[in-house]
Design an enzyme around this catalytic site. Structure first.
Site, PDB file in Angstrom:
ATOM      1  N   CYS A 249       0.826  -1.216   0.000  1.00  0.00           N
ATOM      2  CA  CYS A 249       0.000   0.000   0.000  1.00  0.00           C
ATOM      3  C   CYS A 249       0.858   1.263   0.000  1.00  0.00           C
ATOM      4  O   CYS A 249       2.054   1.224   0.278  1.00  0.00           O
ATOM      5  CB  CYS A 249      -0.923  -0.014   1.212  1.00  0.00           C
ATOM      6  SG  CYS A 249      -2.339   1.095   1.008  1.00  0.00           S
TER       7      CYS A 249
ATOM      8  N   ASP B  43      -5.923  -3.478  11.392  1.00  0.00           N
ATOM      9  CA  ASP B  43      -4.792  -2.566  11.526  1.00  0.00           C
ATOM     10  C   ASP B  43      -4.675  -2.180  13.004  1.00  0.00           C
ATOM     11  O   ASP B  43      -5.585  -2.408  13.804  1.00  0.00           O
ATOM     12  CB  ASP B  43      -5.054  -1.327  10.647  1.00  0.00           C
ATOM     13  CG  ASP B  43      -3.815  -0.484  10.418  1.00  0.00           C
ATOM     14  OD1 ASP B  43      -2.718  -0.867  10.873  1.00  0.00           O
ATOM     15  OD2 ASP B  43      -3.945   0.587   9.783  1.00  0.00           O
TER      16      ASP B  43
HETATM   17  O1  LIG Z   1      -0.575   4.695   4.688  1.00  0.00           O
HETATM   18  C1  LIG Z   1      -1.185   5.657   5.151  1.00  0.00           C
HETATM   19  O2  LIG Z   1      -0.687   6.775   5.197  1.00  0.00           O
HETATM   20  C2  LIG Z   1      -2.574   5.463   5.664  1.00  0.00           C
HETATM   21  C3  LIG Z   1      -3.290   6.580   6.038  1.00  0.00           C
HETATM   22  C4  LIG Z   1      -4.574   6.442   6.525  1.00  0.00           C
HETATM   23  C5  LIG Z   1      -5.154   5.198   6.639  1.00  0.00           C
HETATM   24  C6  LIG Z   1      -4.438   4.072   6.282  1.00  0.00           C
HETATM   25  C7  LIG Z   1      -3.150   4.177   5.798  1.00  0.00           C
HETATM   26  N1  LIG Z   1      -2.405   3.070   5.438  1.00  0.00           N
HETATM   27  C8  LIG Z   1      -2.776   1.728   5.706  1.00  0.00           C
HETATM   28  O3  LIG Z   1      -2.330   1.386   6.998  1.00  0.00           O
HETATM   29  C9  LIG Z   1      -2.040   0.019   7.068  1.00  0.00           C
HETATM   30  C10 LIG Z   1      -0.774  -0.297   7.816  1.00  0.00           C
HETATM   31  O4  LIG Z   1       0.296   0.468   7.381  1.00  0.00           O
HETATM   32  P1  LIG Z   1       1.772   0.169   7.956  1.00  0.00           P
HETATM   33  O5  LIG Z   1       2.252  -1.077   7.233  1.00  0.00           O
HETATM   34  O6  LIG Z   1       1.667  -0.040   9.422  1.00  0.00           O
HETATM   35  O7  LIG Z   1       2.590   1.352   7.574  1.00  0.00           O
HETATM   36  C11 LIG Z   1      -1.993  -0.467   5.654  1.00  0.00           C
HETATM   37  O8  LIG Z   1      -3.202  -1.165   5.485  1.00  0.00           O
HETATM   38  C12 LIG Z   1      -2.111   0.714   4.790  1.00  0.00           C
HETATM   39  O9  LIG Z   1      -2.974   0.347   3.757  1.00  0.00           O
END
Ligand SMILES: O=C(O)c1ccccc1N[C@@H]1O[C@H](COP(=O)(O)O)[C@@H](O)[C@H]1O
Length: 213
Positions: free
Chosen positions: A9, A128
């Protein structure tokens, strides 16, 4: 046993999308949430997805969007799946005539089975980490023991995953898919292609090991 699907992502550049495809991931995510350092606009998104081939899914991530915001992205960009990462309810998420997944932020006392059941039309539930004031992309893991053993929907595990911990996560949770953003970055919004390769290889490796057992 199914192999673990992989979504990367927070893609902001066409070359990072190519790295995701070349590494063998199943999906990439575009963040349509302007406060995020990984946010893209429609013009950038069109460039990023231009060379993404068939069978690699493009996901559009939103946090409490308006109907018009979602629709204008869908009208202009090739989007295969919607990801809602805010307080949206099923009735909102399902209205776009496009498959969707719903993100839930896990707290200690979460009843995740009950929460999943609030989204009967979701194709999967992304779990998450909960951090007050931050909708997602925290880079932090949560207590994986809270994930139900027999969830009512396919689980996409997210939050603080990295090449170093994804094997343990898959062994413990056996999710349908894993989703990563910060753990494969060189800087916020800039992916590290070596880390993407490492992450995907590690998922393949642990799946191979599980298949043999
Ligand atoms: O990535 C972002 O900035 C974000 C912003 C708002 C909502 C979700 C976001 N990202 C998602 O968060 C999870 C976990 O991310 P990480 O691997 O802990 O960095 C992932 O699903 C992203 O899609």
């Amino acid at each position: 046993m199914l192999r673990t699907r992989i979504k990367i992502c927070g893609i902001t550049r066409a070359e990072d999308a190519t790295a995701v495809v070349d590494a063998g991931a199943d999906a990439l995510g575009l963040v349509f949430y302007p406060p995020s350092p990984r946010a893209v606009d429609i013009a950038a998104a069109k460039i990023i997805v231009a060379d993404v081939p068939a069978f690699v899914s493009v996901t559009a991530l939103f946090v409490n969007p308006t109907v018009e915001e979602v629709q204008s992205v869908l009208d202009s960009v090739r989007i295969d799946l919607l990801q809602f990462h805010g307080d949206e309810e099923d009735a909102f998420c399902r209205q776009f005539n496009r498959p969707y997944i719903k993100a839930l932020r896990v707290r200690q006392a979460s009843d995740l089975v009950a929460s999943c059941l609030r989204f009967p039309n979701a194709l999967g539930i992304l779990l998450d980490s909960y951090k007050p004031g931050v909708p997602g992309g925290t880079g932090e893991t949560f207590d994986w023991s809270l994930v139900p053993a027999t969830p009512p929907k396919p689980i996409i595990l997210a939050g603080g995953l990295a090449p170093e911990n994804v094997a343990a996560a898959i062994e413990q949770v056996a999710p349908f898919a894993v989703d990563i953003s910060g753990g494969v970055e060189a800087a916020k919004g800039i992916k590290d292609h070596g880390k993407i390769n490492e992450f995907v290889k590690e998922v393949y490796r642990v799946d191979q090991h599980r298949l043999q057992c």
